[in-house]
Design a protein around this motif. Structure first.
Motif, PDB file in Angstrom:
ATOM      1  N   TRP A 194     117.182 -80.414  23.527  1.00  0.00           N
ATOM      2  CA  TRP A 194     118.091 -79.590  23.496  1.00  0.00           C
ATOM      3  C   TRP A 194     118.754 -79.649  22.593  1.00  0.00           C
ATOM      4  O   TRP A 194     118.951 -80.070  21.829  1.00  0.00           O
ATOM      5  N   LEU A 195     118.523 -78.391  21.277  1.00  0.00           N
ATOM      6  CA  LEU A 195     119.590 -78.137  19.968  1.00  0.00           C
ATOM      7  C   LEU A 195     120.279 -77.122  20.264  1.00  0.00           C
ATOM      8  O   LEU A 195     119.808 -75.645  20.792  1.00  0.00           O
ATOM      9  N   PRO A 225     106.910 -83.597  22.296  1.00  0.00           N
ATOM     10  CA  PRO A 225     108.523 -82.611  22.738  1.00  0.00           C
ATOM     11  C   PRO A 225     108.530 -81.638  22.215  1.00  0.00           C
ATOM     12  O   PRO A 225     108.708 -81.651  21.290  1.00  0.00           O
ATOM     13  N   VAL A 226     109.303 -80.701  22.870  1.00  0.00           N
ATOM     14  CA  VAL A 226     109.298 -80.073  22.685  1.00  0.00           C
ATOM     15  C   VAL A 226     111.407 -79.847  23.070  1.00  0.00           C
ATOM     16  O   VAL A 226     111.623 -79.887  24.761  1.00  0.00           O
ATOM     17  N   TRP A 227     111.604 -79.434  22.549  1.00  0.00           N
ATOM     18  CA  TRP A 227     113.311 -79.485  22.812  1.00  0.00           C
ATOM     19  C   TRP A 227     113.549 -77.680  22.401  1.00  0.00           C
ATOM     20  O   TRP A 227     113.442 -77.073  21.633  1.00  0.00           O
ATOM     21  N   VAL A 228     114.633 -77.275  23.391  1.00  0.00           N
ATOM     22  CA  VAL A 228     114.985 -75.947  23.828  1.00  0.00           C
ATOM     23  C   VAL A 228     116.183 -75.696  23.124  1.00  0.00           C
ATOM     24  O   VAL A 228     116.833 -76.536  23.456  1.00  0.00           O
ATOM     25  N   ALA A 229     116.224 -74.678  22.099  1.00  0.00           N
ATOM     26  CA  ALA A 229     117.563 -74.654  21.190  1.00  0.00           C
ATOM     27  C   ALA A 229     118.309 -73.704  22.090  1.00  0.00           C
ATOM     28  O   ALA A 229     118.071 -72.631  23.612  1.00  0.00           O
ATOM     29  N   SER A 230     119.728 -73.872  22.503  1.00  0.00           N
ATOM     30  CA  SER A 230     121.098 -73.177  23.099  1.00  0.00           C
ATOM     31  C   SER A 230     121.770 -72.927  22.798  1.00  0.00           C
ATOM     32  O   SER A 230     122.236 -73.947  21.924  1.00  0.00           O
ATOM     33  N   ALA A 247     122.310 -68.682  31.858  1.00  0.00           N
ATOM     34  CA  ALA A 247     120.919 -68.632  31.112  1.00  0.00           C
ATOM     35  C   ALA A 247     120.504 -69.941  30.459  1.00  0.00           C
ATOM     36  O   ALA A 247     119.108 -70.237  30.742  1.00  0.00           O
ATOM     37  N   GLY A 248     120.894 -69.910  29.068  1.00  0.00           N
ATOM     38  CA  GLY A 248     119.901 -70.907  28.670  1.00  0.00           C
ATOM     39  C   GLY A 248     120.052 -72.045  28.760  1.00  0.00           C
ATOM     40  O   GLY A 248     119.313 -72.782  28.259  1.00  0.00           O
ATOM     41  N   SER A 279     108.290 -88.841   3.974  1.00  0.00           N
ATOM     42  CA  SER A 279     109.515 -88.698   5.322  1.00  0.00           C
ATOM     43  C   SER A 279     109.391 -91.056   5.574  1.00  0.00           C
ATOM     44  O   SER A 279     110.463 -90.146   6.355  1.00  0.00           O
ATOM     45  N   GLY A 280     108.492 -91.839   5.247  1.00  0.00           N
ATOM     46  CA  GLY A 280     109.125 -92.894   5.815  1.00  0.00           C
ATOM     47  C   GLY A 280     108.840 -92.567   7.830  1.00  0.00           C
ATOM     48  O   GLY A 280     107.475 -91.909   8.180  1.00  0.00           O
ATOM     49  N   PRO A 281     109.342 -93.361   8.042  1.00  0.00           N
ATOM     50  CA  PRO A 281     109.827 -93.361   9.553  1.00  0.00           C
ATOM     51  C   PRO A 281     110.482 -91.369  10.102  1.00  0.00           C
ATOM     52  O   PRO A 281     110.498 -91.934  11.870  1.00  0.00           O
ATOM     53  N   LEU A 282     111.006 -91.129   9.836  1.00  0.00           N
ATOM     54  CA  LEU A 282     111.722 -90.153  10.220  1.00  0.00           C
ATOM     55  C   LEU A 282     110.812 -88.798  10.976  1.00  0.00           C
ATOM     56  O   LEU A 282     109.717 -88.766  10.598  1.00  0.00           O
ATOM     57  N   ASP A 283     111.772 -88.526  11.809  1.00  0.00           N
ATOM     58  CA  ASP A 283     110.930 -87.365  12.598  1.00  0.00           C
ATOM     59  C   ASP A 283     110.650 -86.323  11.714  1.00  0.00           C
ATOM     60  O   ASP A 283     111.889 -86.087  10.956  1.00  0.00           O
ATOM     61  N   LEU A 284     109.677 -85.302  12.272  1.00  0.00           N
ATOM     62  CA  LEU A 284     109.888 -84.020  11.528  1.00  0.00           C
ATOM     63  C   LEU A 284     110.577 -82.787  12.515  1.00  0.00           C
ATOM     64  O   LEU A 284     109.333 -82.783  13.586  1.00  0.00           O
ATOM     65  N   VAL A 285     111.196 -81.844  12.786  1.00  0.00           N
ATOM     66  CA  VAL A 285     112.110 -81.243  13.783  1.00  0.00           C
ATOM     67  C   VAL A 285     111.733 -79.901  13.421  1.00  0.00           C
ATOM     68  O   VAL A 285     112.081 -79.679  11.919  1.00  0.00           O
ATOM     69  N   THR A 286     110.872 -78.929  13.906  1.00  0.00           N
ATOM     70  CA  THR A 286     112.037 -78.350  13.505  1.00  0.00           C
ATOM     71  C   THR A 286     112.366 -77.424  14.247  1.00  0.00           C
ATOM     72  O   THR A 286     113.077 -77.883  15.202  1.00  0.00           O
ATOM     73  N   SER A 287     113.668 -76.116  13.370  1.00  0.00           N
ATOM     74  CA  SER A 287     114.704 -76.304  14.182  1.00  0.00           C
ATOM     75  C   SER A 287     115.691 -74.490  14.043  1.00  0.00           C
ATOM     76  O   SER A 287     116.613 -74.951  13.953  1.00  0.00           O
ATOM     77  N   VAL A 288     114.786 -73.680  14.446  1.00  0.00           N
ATOM     78  CA  VAL A 288     113.864 -74.106  15.005  1.00  0.00           C
ATOM     79  C   VAL A 288     112.248 -72.561  14.993  1.00  0.00           C
ATOM     80  O   VAL A 288     112.433 -72.559  14.164  1.00  0.00           O
ATOM     81  N   THR A 289     111.528 -73.191  15.871  1.00  0.00           N
ATOM     82  CA  THR A 289     109.931 -72.317  15.057  1.00  0.00           C
ATOM     83  C   THR A 289     110.166 -71.083  16.284  1.00  0.00           C
ATOM     84  O   THR A 289     110.399 -71.535  17.198  1.00  0.00           O
TER      85      THR A 289
END
Length: 306
Positions: free
Chosen positions: A180-181, A158-163, A168-169, A63-73
């Protein structure tokens, strides 16, 4: 608008993606100038599901320089300690390029399978995110109490939160998130604009700076055939439990013109990153996206008043 690419985790008409398909998607993402790879999380699904952490681990080598993101766990279901340990291990093998996208899980079936209450998911999720943040941040926990993989993580994760954009979200994102996701198929560009403005106000009230964001799970199938687009949308509607016509207006399934128009509205709403999930044949679909669709957005923005 930055491009993120969702790794293959299902075959919408059955079958499980192979290692070759995952790596072909990674190669195509790198070639098209993407900035991130992502993968989702489920325990129960109508078709076989490739675990997201496994998919990201397979992808990490190429994946080289790409970020690896859980979207979501799902730390509320998996547990914050196992999630922290897995993410930290992934960070170690990817030179610290991991973003922990987290959510409570929108599937009642997932919760039933683990013997958890779907109705009480929010409180459990918030508690799990607080613990996860503590585990993943540098120097905030006694190393002797932290999972071994977390203790050797090279950089804070970093922790990105889904809403989906509920009041409330969005308050939860402002309180707990480093980013934010947003979900493509649960909103429209106008919804994103409103939510983004609300979130900016909430973060400013807390003395913070604007949060980074991404619109994730943007299903992608570019075709000039209306019947083919309808067949794909029909199948997605069944798998996702949604309405076909609603889905048609929210995802990049259809003609080049349809996809460009939808993405132009997102760009106008202030969206700066979209993660595309090719329904199949990722190399061809991503090439069509960057060669035929995205240039239309650039051209439009260069017009007077654009």
């Amino acid at each position: 608008m930055e491009v993120g690419v969702h790794l293959p985790q299902i075959g919408i008409f059955g079958g499980l993606p192979s290692r070759r398909e995952v790596l072909a998607t990674v190669e195509a993402a790198v070639a098209c100038g993407a900035v991130a790879l992502s993968a989702n999380d489920h325990f129960a699904f109508p078709v076989p599901w490739l675990d997201g952490m496994i998919a990201l681990a397979v992808a990490s080598r190429e994946s080289g320089p790409l970020d690896l993101v859980t979207s979501v766990t799902l730390p509320g279901l998996r547990g914050p300690v196992p999630v922290a340990s897995t993410l930290a291990g992934l960070s170690c093998v990817s030179d610290g390029r991991v973003i922990a996208g987290v959510g409570p899980g929108s599937s009642a079936a997932d919760h039933r399978l683990l013997g958890r209450s779907f109705e009480e998911r929010w409180s459990g999720f918030e508690a799990s995110v607080v613990e996860l943040r503590e585990l993943l941040s540098s120097g905030t926990s006694d190393v002797g109490r932290r999972p071994a993989a977390v203790a050797v993580a090279r950089t804070p994760i970093p922790v990105w939160v889904a809403s989906w954009g509920s009041p409330a979200g969005l308050r939860r994102v402002a309180r707990l998130g480093d980013g934010w996701l947003a979900s493509a198929y649960h909103q429209e560009p106008a919804d994103f604009r409103r939510s983004s403005a609300t979130l900016a106000e909430l973060v400013a009230e807390r003395g913070g700076t604007p949060l980074p964001h991404a619109v994730v799970t943007m299903w992608l199938w570019i075709t000039s055939s209306p019947s083919e687009a309808t067949a794909v949308l029909s199948r997605l509607a069944v798998l996702l439990g949604g309405d076909l016509e609603t889905l048609r207006g929210r995802v990049c399934v259809g003609s080049v013109e349809h996809c460009a128009e939808l993405l132009a509205r997102y760009a106008d709403a202030g969206c700066r990153r979209v993660h595309y999930w090719p329904v199949g044949d990722a190399p061809r679909q991503l090439a069509m996206l960057v060669e035929q669709v995205l240039p239309r957005l650039t051209a439009a923005s260069q017009q007077p008043g654009g």
